[in-house]
Design a protein around this motif. Structure first.
Motif, PDB file in Angstrom:
ATOM      1  N   ILE A  22      65.035   7.657  -2.627  1.00 46.72           N
ATOM      2  CA  ILE A  22      63.611   7.916  -2.902  1.00 46.72           C
ATOM      3  C   ILE A  22      62.874   6.621  -3.230  1.00 46.72           C
ATOM      4  O   ILE A  22      61.816   6.322  -2.654  1.00 46.72           O
ATOM      5  CB  ILE A  22      63.461   8.934  -4.051  1.00 46.72           C
ATOM      6  CG1 ILE A  22      64.037  10.292  -3.648  1.00 46.72           C
ATOM      7  CG2 ILE A  22      61.988   9.082  -4.422  1.00 46.72           C
ATOM      8  CD1 ILE A  22      64.080  11.306  -4.774  1.00 46.72           C
ATOM      9  N   ILE A  23      63.417   5.851  -4.175  1.00 47.21           N
ATOM     10  CA  ILE A  23      62.727   4.629  -4.603  1.00 47.21           C
ATOM     11  C   ILE A  23      63.000   3.523  -3.584  1.00 47.21           C
ATOM     12  O   ILE A  23      64.118   3.040  -3.466  1.00 47.21           O
ATOM     13  CB  ILE A  23      63.194   4.184  -6.002  1.00 47.21           C
ATOM     14  CG1 ILE A  23      62.926   5.269  -7.025  1.00 47.21           C
ATOM     15  CG2 ILE A  23      62.473   2.894  -6.411  1.00 47.21           C
ATOM     16  CD1 ILE A  23      63.419   4.936  -8.423  1.00 47.21           C
ATOM     17  N   GLY A  24      61.978   3.160  -2.851  1.00 47.78           N
ATOM     18  CA  GLY A  24      62.119   2.116  -1.836  1.00 47.78           C
ATOM     19  C   GLY A  24      60.842   1.329  -1.690  1.00 47.78           C
ATOM     20  O   GLY A  24      60.048   1.222  -2.634  1.00 47.78           O
ATOM     21  N   SER A  25      60.624   0.817  -0.505  1.00 55.88           N
ATOM     22  CA  SER A  25      59.440  -0.015  -0.277  1.00 55.88           C
ATOM     23  C   SER A  25      58.149   0.776  -0.373  1.00 55.88           C
ATOM     24  O   SER A  25      57.071   0.187  -0.458  1.00 55.88           O
ATOM     25  CB  SER A  25      59.544  -0.679   1.105  1.00 55.88           C
ATOM     26  OG  SER A  25      59.664   0.306   2.121  1.00 55.88           O
ATOM     27  N   LEU A 216      53.738  11.566  -0.784  1.00 55.65           N
ATOM     28  CA  LEU A 216      54.955  12.263  -0.355  1.00 55.65           C
ATOM     29  C   LEU A 216      55.848  11.357   0.475  1.00 55.65           C
ATOM     30  O   LEU A 216      57.072  11.511   0.464  1.00 55.65           O
ATOM     31  CB  LEU A 216      54.576  13.517   0.446  1.00 55.65           C
ATOM     32  CG  LEU A 216      53.938  14.640  -0.377  1.00 55.65           C
ATOM     33  CD1 LEU A 216      53.427  15.745   0.530  1.00 55.65           C
ATOM     34  CD2 LEU A 216      54.918  15.194  -1.401  1.00 55.65           C
ATOM     35  N   PHE A 217      55.241  10.404   1.183  1.00 54.27           N
ATOM     36  CA  PHE A 217      56.043   9.401   1.902  1.00 54.27           C
ATOM     37  C   PHE A 217      56.905   8.609   0.927  1.00 54.27           C
ATOM     38  O   PHE A 217      58.074   8.318   1.198  1.00 54.27           O
ATOM     39  CB  PHE A 217      55.114   8.470   2.686  1.00 54.27           C
ATOM     40  CG  PHE A 217      55.803   7.235   3.200  1.00 54.27           C
ATOM     41  CD1 PHE A 217      56.626   7.287   4.313  1.00 54.27           C
ATOM     42  CD2 PHE A 217      55.635   6.014   2.564  1.00 54.27           C
ATOM     43  CE1 PHE A 217      57.266   6.151   4.784  1.00 54.27           C
ATOM     44  CE2 PHE A 217      56.271   4.870   3.032  1.00 54.27           C
ATOM     45  CZ  PHE A 217      57.085   4.944   4.143  1.00 54.27           C
ATOM     46  N   ALA A 218      56.326   8.262  -0.226  1.00 48.39           N
ATOM     47  CA  ALA A 218      57.077   7.496  -1.224  1.00 48.39           C
ATOM     48  C   ALA A 218      58.198   8.330  -1.839  1.00 48.39           C
ATOM     49  O   ALA A 218      59.251   7.796  -2.200  1.00 48.39           O
ATOM     50  CB  ALA A 218      56.133   6.997  -2.314  1.00 48.39           C
ATOM     51  N   TYR A 219      57.979   9.652  -1.975  1.00 41.01           N
ATOM     52  CA  TYR A 219      58.986  10.528  -2.588  1.00 41.01           C
ATOM     53  C   TYR A 219      60.041  11.001  -1.596  1.00 41.01           C
ATOM     54  O   TYR A 219      60.983  11.701  -1.973  1.00 41.01           O
ATOM     55  CB  TYR A 219      58.311  11.753  -3.211  1.00 41.01           C
ATOM     56  CG  TYR A 219      57.724  11.504  -4.577  1.00 41.01           C
ATOM     57  CD1 TYR A 219      58.521  11.501  -5.715  1.00 41.01           C
ATOM     58  CD2 TYR A 219      56.360  11.287  -4.735  1.00 41.01           C
ATOM     59  CE1 TYR A 219      57.979  11.287  -6.967  1.00 41.01           C
ATOM     60  CE2 TYR A 219      55.804  11.069  -5.986  1.00 41.01           C
ATOM     61  CZ  TYR A 219      56.624  11.072  -7.101  1.00 41.01           C
ATOM     62  OH  TYR A 219      56.084  10.847  -8.350  1.00 41.01           O
ATOM     63  N   ASN A 220      59.897  10.661  -0.330  1.00 40.36           N
ATOM     64  CA  ASN A 220      60.837  11.136   0.681  1.00 40.36           C
ATOM     65  C   ASN A 220      62.260  10.655   0.385  1.00 40.36           C
ATOM     66  O   ASN A 220      62.465   9.488   0.037  1.00 40.36           O
ATOM     67  CB  ASN A 220      60.406  10.619   2.058  1.00 40.36           C
ATOM     68  CG  ASN A 220      61.317  11.124   3.156  1.00 40.36           C
ATOM     69  OD1 ASN A 220      61.672  12.294   3.186  1.00 40.36           O
ATOM     70  ND2 ASN A 220      61.702  10.236   4.053  1.00 40.36           N
ATOM     71  N   LEU A 295      62.960  -8.683  -5.205  1.00 35.31           N
ATOM     72  CA  LEU A 295      62.892  -7.333  -5.768  1.00 35.31           C
ATOM     73  C   LEU A 295      62.816  -6.307  -4.647  1.00 35.31           C
ATOM     74  O   LEU A 295      63.532  -5.291  -4.671  1.00 35.31           O
ATOM     75  CB  LEU A 295      61.661  -7.232  -6.680  1.00 35.31           C
ATOM     76  CG  LEU A 295      61.479  -5.979  -7.535  1.00 35.31           C
ATOM     77  CD1 LEU A 295      60.691  -6.316  -8.788  1.00 35.31           C
ATOM     78  CD2 LEU A 295      60.763  -4.883  -6.768  1.00 35.31           C
ATOM     79  N   ILE A 296      61.956  -6.549  -3.662  1.00 32.98           N
ATOM     80  CA  ILE A 296      61.833  -5.622  -2.547  1.00 32.98           C
ATOM     81  C   ILE A 296      63.143  -5.566  -1.750  1.00 32.98           C
ATOM     82  O   ILE A 296      63.563  -4.493  -1.296  1.00 32.98           O
ATOM     83  CB  ILE A 296      60.654  -6.029  -1.648  1.00 32.98           C
ATOM     84  CG1 ILE A 296      59.344  -5.981  -2.442  1.00 32.98           C
ATOM     85  CG2 ILE A 296      60.557  -5.112  -0.430  1.00 32.98           C
ATOM     86  CD1 ILE A 296      58.135  -6.474  -1.681  1.00 32.98           C
ATOM     87  N   SER A 297      63.807  -6.693  -1.592  1.00 37.13           N
ATOM     88  CA  SER A 297      65.088  -6.723  -0.877  1.00 37.13           C
ATOM     89  C   SER A 297      66.130  -5.877  -1.591  1.00 37.13           C
ATOM     90  O   SER A 297      66.896  -5.142  -0.952  1.00 37.13           O
ATOM     91  CB  SER A 297      65.590  -8.166  -0.749  1.00 37.13           C
ATOM     92  OG  SER A 297      64.691  -8.959  -0.028  1.00 37.13           O
ATOM     93  N   GLY A 302      69.623  -0.150  -1.327  1.00 35.04           N
ATOM     94  CA  GLY A 302      69.974   1.247  -1.574  1.00 35.04           C
ATOM     95  C   GLY A 302      69.486   2.158  -0.470  1.00 35.04           C
ATOM     96  O   GLY A 302      70.187   3.103  -0.065  1.00 35.04           O
ATOM     97  N   ASN A 303      68.280   1.907   0.049  1.00 35.55           N
ATOM     98  CA  ASN A 303      67.743   2.728   1.133  1.00 35.55           C
ATOM     99  C   ASN A 303      68.562   2.590   2.409  1.00 35.55           C
ATOM    100  O   ASN A 303      68.806   3.577   3.112  1.00 35.55           O
ATOM    101  CB  ASN A 303      66.289   2.328   1.413  1.00 35.55           C
ATOM    102  CG  ASN A 303      65.368   2.704   0.272  1.00 35.55           C
ATOM    103  OD1 ASN A 303      65.103   1.888  -0.601  1.00 35.55           O
ATOM    104  ND2 ASN A 303      64.898   3.932   0.263  1.00 35.55           N
ATOM    105  N   LEU A 304      68.985   1.362   2.722  1.00 31.77           N
ATOM    106  CA  LEU A 304      69.810   1.144   3.906  1.00 31.77           C
ATOM    107  C   LEU A 304      71.137   1.892   3.802  1.00 31.77           C
ATOM    108  O   LEU A 304      71.585   2.524   4.770  1.00 31.77           O
ATOM    109  CB  LEU A 304      70.065  -0.353   4.092  1.00 31.77           C
ATOM    110  CG  LEU A 304      68.953  -1.156   4.767  1.00 31.77           C
ATOM    111  CD1 LEU A 304      69.142  -2.650   4.505  1.00 31.77           C
ATOM    112  CD2 LEU A 304      68.944  -0.877   6.267  1.00 31.77           C
ATOM    113  N   ASN A 305      71.753   1.854   2.633  1.00 34.48           N
ATOM    114  CA  ASN A 305      73.037   2.516   2.452  1.00 34.48           C
ATOM    115  C   ASN A 305      72.909   4.032   2.578  1.00 34.48           C
ATOM    116  O   ASN A 305      73.749   4.689   3.191  1.00 34.48           O
ATOM    117  CB  ASN A 305      73.629   2.152   1.088  1.00 34.48           C
ATOM    118  CG  ASN A 305      75.070   2.569   0.955  1.00 34.48           C
ATOM    119  OD1 ASN A 305      75.910   2.249   1.797  1.00 34.48           O
ATOM    120  ND2 ASN A 305      75.385   3.315  -0.094  1.00 34.48           N
ATOM    121  N   THR A 306      71.846   4.601   2.006  1.00 33.01           N
ATOM    122  CA  THR A 306      71.659   6.055   2.104  1.00 33.01           C
ATOM    123  C   THR A 306      71.290   6.466   3.533  1.00 33.01           C
ATOM    124  O   THR A 306      71.682   7.543   3.979  1.00 33.01           O
ATOM    125  CB  THR A 306      70.565   6.527   1.138  1.00 33.01           C
ATOM    126  OG1 THR A 306      69.351   5.791   1.367  1.00 33.01           O
ATOM    127  CG2 THR A 306      70.996   6.334  -0.302  1.00 33.01           C
TER     128      THR A 306
END
Length: 337
Positions: A22-25, A216-220, A295-297, A302-306
């Motif tokens: 959920i928590i990403g860019s 909702l895009f951010a919470y996806n 920080l963004i990296s 985590g997003n890449l792994n999920t």
């Protein structure tokens, strides 16, 4: 018992997958879009809270599906379960051939871009455009290879532990912005944006809908565990706890980060910033603003792994179903003598 659960995710690992997805860019991009469409601080914060509520409703639906149909593959598995095979196959091919490869490519190249942007001033590199582009692509391909290699091993012992570390690093990274903003708010009395917070709020339904879409895009990502439902320890307990905790933790982080942003930036500065965290760092962190690309990296790891976790379970379910179909159609029934 050890062999049975050796490759299954417990509650802590499951929560880390939800929070990590959920928590990403999106927290760096969506705030600008939401403020542009709402027009005020108060309404934008209400949108963030409202999107959390909508996400909970969606999560409850997928919790019911995941605990009733305990198959990996999420939407493909559920469509297959009700015998909507043409739609399930179309959904599968679009996901495996278009949406997930595109998502991975965008996340990987974004990771490479921000990592290069952070290393260039830190190492005092002098790179022209072409060299910087090659370096970004090198980082992008490298991180994909590393994470793919990590996911080849035990899910519980390797991939899930990596996700827990990445999620903790992600929360610590976001804490940098939150602590800085709240320091400005409490000790430097930077509360001007919260006076008459709803002044300038839009009354147009279209703008509110677009703001909700950005939020909702951010919470996806709260449905990530449905892709690996067969790999959860006690899914009836793990899935609801992890999904709801993931949304709750993410909502707390998103709201806190937005309050921190508004403690430093005005509404007009918000509207003019494509990546609001960069503008925030320039005003509040000074020479330490180079930390924002890192920080963004970290958030993107985590997003890449999920994403790799989710798309690989699509492929698993497809191969599993094809093997059953092959057996039913092509292999003859055993004959008795």
């Amino acid at each position: 018992m050890h062999s049975k659960n050796g490759h299954k995710i417990g509650i802590i690992g499951a929560v880390s997958y939800c929070v990590g997805d959920i928590i990403g860019s999106g927290i760096f991009v969506s705030p600008t879009s939401i403020v542009q469409h709402t027009g005020s601080v108060g309404l934008s914060l209400c949108i963030w809270a409202g999107c959390a509520g909508i996400s909970v409703i969606g999560a409850l639906v997928y919790i019911e599906l995941g605990t009733s149909i305990r198959r990996s593959g999420c939407d493909f598995a559920y469509l297959s379960h009700v015998k909507w095979h043409p739609l399930a196959t179309a959904f599968l091919w679009v996901s495996c051939c278009l949406s997930y490869p595109s998502t991975l490519a965008i996340q990987a190249f974004t990771f490479g871009k921000y990592l290069t942007a952070g290393l260039t001033p830190l190492l005092k590199l002098h790179l022209d455009h072409s060299m910087a582009s090659y370096l970004e692509k090198l980082f992008a391909f490298s991180i994909l290879w590393v994470l793919s290699f990590v996911n080849m091993f035990s899910l519980k012992r390797v991939a899930a532990r990596f996700q827990q570390i990445a999620t903790m690093a992600k929360l610590l990274a976001t804490a940098l912005i939150i602590i800085t903003g709240f320091y400005e708010l409490i000790f430097n009395d930077s509360s001007n944006n919260f006076t008459n917070a709803f002044e300038g709020s839009t009354t147009k339904a279209g703008d509110i809908i677009l703001a909700l879409y950005a939020g909702l895009f951010a919470y996806n990502g709260w449905d990530i565990l449905n892709f690996g439902a067969e790999e959860l320890e006690n899914p009836k307990r793990t899935l609801p706890i992890a999904a709801l905790c993931g949304i709750g933790i993410s909502a707390l982080v998103f709201l806190s980060m937005n309050v921190a942003y508004f403690a430093v930036l005005t509404v007009e500065e918000f509207k003019q910033s494509d990546v609001v965290a960069v503008r925030f760092a320039e005003k509040s962190l000074g020479s330490f603003s180079y930390a924002i690309p890192f920080l963004i990296s970290i958030l993107l790891l985590g997003n890449l792994n999920t994403t790799i976790f989710g798309c690989s379970r699509y492929a698993y379910r497809r191969l599993f179903n094809q093997s059953i179909l092959f057996y039913d159609i092509y292999l003859p029934e055993p004959t008795t003598m």
